[in-house]
Design an enzyme around this catalytic site. Sequence first.
Site, short mmCIF file in Angstrom:
data_model
loop_
_atom_site.label_atom_id
_atom_site.label_comp_id
_atom_site.label_asym_id
_atom_site.label_seq_id
_atom_site.Cartn_x
_atom_site.Cartn_y
_atom_site.Cartn_z
N HIS A 124 9.49 -0.49 9.16
CA HIS A 124 8.48 -1.55 9.23
C HIS A 124 8.55 -2.47 8.00
O HIS A 124 8.82 -3.66 8.13
CB HIS A 124 7.08 -0.93 9.27
N ASP A 151 0.86 -1.20 0.00
CA ASP A 151 0.00 0.00 0.00
C ASP A 151 0.89 1.25 0.00
O ASP A 151 0.85 2.06 0.92
CB ASP A 151 -0.96 0.01 1.21
O1 RIB Z 1 2.12 -0.27 10.93
C1 RIB Z 1 3.04 -0.08 9.89
C2 RIB Z 1 2.47 -0.54 8.58
O2 RIB Z 1 1.31 0.21 8.24
C3 RIB Z 1 3.44 -0.36 7.41
O3 RIB Z 1 3.21 -1.35 6.45
C4 RIB Z 1 3.06 0.98 6.87
O4 RIB Z 1 3.39 1.13 5.49
C5 RIB Z 1 1.57 0.95 7.04
O5 RIB Z 1 1.03 0.24 5.93
CA CA Z 2 2.84 -0.70 4.10
#
Ligand code: RIB
Ligand code: CA
Length: 307
Positions: free
Chosen positions: A240, A10
């Site tokens: 992340h 995303d």
């Molecule tokens: O909580 C972090 C996640 O949520 C990551 O994938 C960031 O891109 C959002 O999608």
């Molecule tokens: Ca993400």
Amino acid sequence: MAVKMIIDTDPGIDDAMAIFYAAAAPDIELLGLTTVFGNVTTAIATRNALRLLEAAGLDLPVAHGAETPLVLPPFTPSAQVHGDEGFGDIPAAMPTGHPIDEDAADFLCRTAREHKGELVLCPIGPLTNIALALQRDPEFAQNVARIVIMGGSLNEGGNITPHAEANIYHDPHAADVVFASDAKVVMVGLDVTHRILCSTSDFTAIAAQAPELGGMLQQMSVFYLKFYESVGKFDGCSLHDPAAVIACTHPELFETRPTPLQVSCAGETSGATLAAPNSGRAPVDVCTAVQADAVKSLFINRLSLLP
Ligand code: RIB
Ligand code: CA
């Protein structure tokens, strides 16, 4: 032997970091991207996925994915973390390419079948496309080698609510379908991603080595780091999504605990990933610790190889 990978994404600033990392990694054979809502709408996610691959000089399929959660009503993505267009203050730009005709779930099912036992699927957004693939093809769970998700939190609490990590929160029912399946699932959650931080100087160093693609990430990181500071986090932003991609090729850098999981799908705790030892579910390999410096060095050193 390079890992055959599809990233479900995303994009999203840390998604862009993960996708550029995959482009630079010699041990990853990226087979394509599938898109999902979350940080942005699915339409913007598809546009951004095409744009990232074109910037990296990769001619790979992008399959447009689900536009709404499995059960929850549609929601308007918040621009607070990733900006209106998903890349911080970088203005929208139209890619030259187009998504393939297959939707994300069909592309995932077909590719897993064509690469039986070899495809590593790395979802770094809500798990809607993965749940749809599991529901559409009863053999998908066995065809895919493993599903390494960025999402969830066992003991770290949430980041979008006190209980829930954002990817799970945005489609808790889909995540529960994935955790209820007999696919091999690895959860790279906040328990470890909160330990892997990059600062302004790190992105400046990457941009100095890789002016074009590193420069794009450095520009996005300004907006991203400002958000972190706005919530009192001054030590840098969490890697992340890159952490999940790195866990696909360097599992030895992560400690895991096999834990059957369930997802709260309603109320104040909606999106919470909960240990469910008596559920009869197959255990998920939950990441509980990480060699954070080693993951960060891989990220910085490999991104520095980009143009
Ligand atoms: O909580 C972090 C996640 O949520 C990551 O994938 C960031 O891109 C959002 O999608
Ligand atoms: Ca993400």
